[in-house]
Write an enzyme that holds these catalytic residues in place. Structure first.
Site, short mmCIF file in Angstrom:
data_model
loop_
_atom_site.label_atom_id
_atom_site.label_comp_id
_atom_site.label_asym_id
_atom_site.label_seq_id
_atom_site.Cartn_x
_atom_site.Cartn_y
_atom_site.Cartn_z
CB CYS A 45 8.13 42.09 48.60
SG CYS A 45 8.69 41.16 50.23
CB CYS A 104 13.22 46.91 57.78
SG CYS A 104 11.79 47.36 59.07
CB ALA A 142 19.10 42.90 57.25
N PRO A 143 19.15 42.51 53.99
CG PRO A 143 19.55 41.26 51.87
CD PRO A 143 18.58 41.71 52.74
N GLY A 144 20.53 44.63 53.20
CA GLY A 144 21.22 45.66 52.74
C GLY A 144 21.04 46.02 51.31
N GLY A 145 20.21 45.45 50.38
CA GLY A 145 19.97 45.86 48.99
C GLY A 145 19.64 47.42 48.84
CG ASP A 196 17.39 44.04 60.04
OD1 ASP A 196 16.68 44.16 58.68
OD2 ASP A 196 17.06 42.93 60.47
C1 LIG Z 1 11.85 43.09 53.56
S1 LIG Z 1 13.30 42.72 54.67
C2 LIG Z 1 14.28 44.07 54.13
C3 LIG Z 1 15.15 44.12 52.83
C4 LIG Z 1 16.08 45.03 52.85
N1 LIG Z 1 15.51 46.58 52.91
C5 LIG Z 1 16.87 45.02 51.22
O1 LIG Z 1 16.55 45.86 50.34
O2 LIG Z 1 17.56 44.40 51.38
C6 LIG Z 1 12.66 42.99 56.11
C7 LIG Z 1 13.77 43.26 57.39
O3 LIG Z 1 13.08 43.79 58.59
C8 LIG Z 1 13.83 43.38 59.60
N2 LIG Z 1 12.99 43.43 60.58
C9 LIG Z 1 11.78 42.78 61.15
N3 LIG Z 1 11.40 43.40 62.28
C10 LIG Z 1 12.03 44.51 62.59
C11 LIG Z 1 12.03 45.58 63.58
N4 LIG Z 1 11.04 45.43 64.34
N5 LIG Z 1 13.02 46.37 63.74
C12 LIG Z 1 13.87 46.65 62.60
N6 LIG Z 1 14.02 45.57 61.56
C13 LIG Z 1 13.16 44.48 61.47
C14 LIG Z 1 13.98 41.98 59.08
O4 LIG Z 1 15.06 41.35 60.00
C15 LIG Z 1 14.49 42.04 58.04
O5 LIG Z 1 15.67 41.85 57.60
#
Ligand SMILES: C[S@@+](CC[C@H](N)C(=O)[O-])C[C@H]1O[C@@H](n2cnc3c(N)ncnc32)[C@H](O)[C@@H]1O
Length: 441
Positions: A374, A253, A255-258, A277
């Site tokens: 989070c 998961c 995005a945005p790639g942190g 993502d």
């Molecule tokens: C908490 S954010 C991730 C933040 C990222 N790891 C970072 O550090 O920048 C959760 C991400 O999960 C993605 N997401 C939600 N459901 C998903 C799925 N079924 N498969 C893949 N990605 C998913 C969302 O689009 C979102 O970008």
């Protein structure tokens, strides 16, 4: 000369879009019609009004003759923005009242102008008594919706009020130093020359807190890819993953790639990092960040629940930074208090469990999976992991030994179950939960 009503009207439009139409605050602010010169002020008004809005809403309910739910979102927002200025902002009281009343006309609520004026003036006269009444409840004094107070009290008992209060503290702007391009010492010096004071974070060696928040896009170190913005708690994912050269890693998961970028900065010579993502637009943001930082990963758009989405093969490390309630990052996103509903939790938990089940078979024997949220809610954290461990005999919880490798972690409240929980108000970070699971064999 401006009477200040334009900026108040923009803040009111943004707040009304969040509380009345369920819009994200970032989107609502972009559509608020704020003049470029007013943007920072409008943002501060909107953030503050939502952050303290549940307390102010209770005050408004005592002031108004009509029920809160019977008021239009614009009138509700006028009351919140007006009361916020009187109670929390530096604005002179007479200017706050007159500009907010004038803003009523700008947002098409001419008939409500007298009502807003009367409520704000009565608040000025009866402030102490009104706040004393509202502050009798935890939800009133910490400014949270009742269901969230109940959930956090249920999970954190006597620590709940500290967590709730910490959700209202202005968060620091934390940078992550790109280890490929500079060092924390060199970046701190570079920022000092530009007039910025920074502080290190004991348990996150790549983190620098800026003493005074700034627009990072104006920092040359940011545009030239020597740093990114990332909370110190989020910077724990990479040391907990403990990836090494030659390994294949999946960020499921991403995005945005942190965390993808942090991993690539911190661990040279990985065999491959697959950043997946479900949201194509957000995958573009991973690409932008990789480009800015001078890094490379395999980007994939797809659903982590679909085994084919990762492109096949086993991974030595898997990170699931799962979509969650965001109850750990309320200080950065006060709109979460208004947008999140208790019923959302059921769907979130189900997806978190399904993600673990879908991705576990793609972990190589002896490999490590880090599950992160989070959220501060047990339902999304300890309960998900406990259930998964019970159903998966070859999964071993190694969080305790993994966290011993992170030097300088302060004593954290026990999550009463597997995993590691950073909660707001303990280490100056956002709330984050991590569980490290290894596959036996
Ligand atoms: C908490 S954010 C991730 C933040 C990222 N790891 C970072 O550090 O920048 C959760 C991400 O999960 C993605 N997401 C939600 N459901 C998903 C799925 N079924 N498969 C893949 N990605 C998913 C969302 O689009 C979102 O970008």
């Amino acid at each position: 000369m401006s009477d200040g009503s334009g900026s108040r009207a923009a803040a009111v439009r943004a707040v009304a879009a969040v509380i009345g139409r369920g819009q994200l605050l970032d989107v609502a602010l972009a559509d608020s019609g704020a003049e470029p010169a007013d943007r920072a002020f409008v943002q501060a008004l909107a953030f503050g009004s939502l952050r303290f809005g549940h307390r102010l809403k209770e005050v408004a309910a005592l002031l108004a003759t009509r029920k809160w739910d019977a008021l239009s979102p614009e009138v509700q927002a006028l009351l919140l923005v007006g009361l916020y200025q009187l109670e929390y902002a530096d604005t002179a009281a007479h200017a706050a009242v007159s500009a907010t009343v004038a803003a009523a006309r700008r947002v098409g609520e001419v008939p409500a102008a007298g009502f807003i004026n009367a409520c704000l003036r009565r608040f000025q006269r009866e402030r102490e008594a009104l706040l004393a009444m509202v502050d009798q409840s935890v939800g009133g004094r910490t400014s949270h919706p009742a269901w969230m107070v109940d959930a956090i009290e249920r999970d954190w008992h006597d620590q709940a009020e500290r967590i709730l209060q910490a959700n209202n503290i202005h968060p620091p702007l934390t940078l992550r130093v790109n280890a490929r391009r500079t060092t924390p010492e060199a970046l701190a010096e570079e920022l000092a020359l530009a007039g910025h004071v920074t502080h290190t974070v004991p348990f996150a060696p790549s983190a620098l807190d800026l003493e005074k928040p700034t627009d990072v896009r104006a920092l040359v170190a940011f545009t030239e890819g020597r740093c990114s913005v990332q909370d110190a708690a989020a910077q724990l994912a990479v040391p907990l993953l403990a990836a090494r050269a030659g390994m294949r890693v999946l960020d499921a998961c991403a995005a945005p790639g942190g965390k993808t970028c942090h991993l690539l900065e911190a661990v040279p010579d990985l065999a491959e990092v697959v950043a997946l993502d479900i949201d194509a637009g957000r995958v573009d943001r991973i690409r932008d960040n990789l480009d800015r930082l001078g890094l490379a990963a395999t980007l994939r758009v797809g659903d982590a629940l679909d085994p084919a989405a990762t492109g096949g093969g086993l991974f030595d490390r898997i990170l699931i930074d799962a979509p969650c309630s965001g109850t750990g990052v309320i200080r950065r996103h006060p709109d979460i208090k208004w947008l999140r509903r208790p019923r959302d939790l059921t769907a979130l938990v189900e997806r978190q469990q399904r993600m673990l089940q879908a991705l576990w078979p793609q972990l190589a024997p002896g490999g490590r999976l880090v599950y992160a949220t989070c959220s501060v809610l047990r339902a999304e954290n300890v309960t998900v992991i406990r259930k998964f461990l019970a159903a998966t005999p070859e999964a071993v919880d190694v969080t305790e030994s993994a966290s011993l490798a992170v030097a300088g972690l302060p004593p954290l409240p026990a999550p009463r179950g597997p995993g590691l929980a950073l909660v707001p108000g303990v280490a100056g970070t956002d709330g984050f939960y991590y569980a490290c699971l290894e596959r036996a064999g």
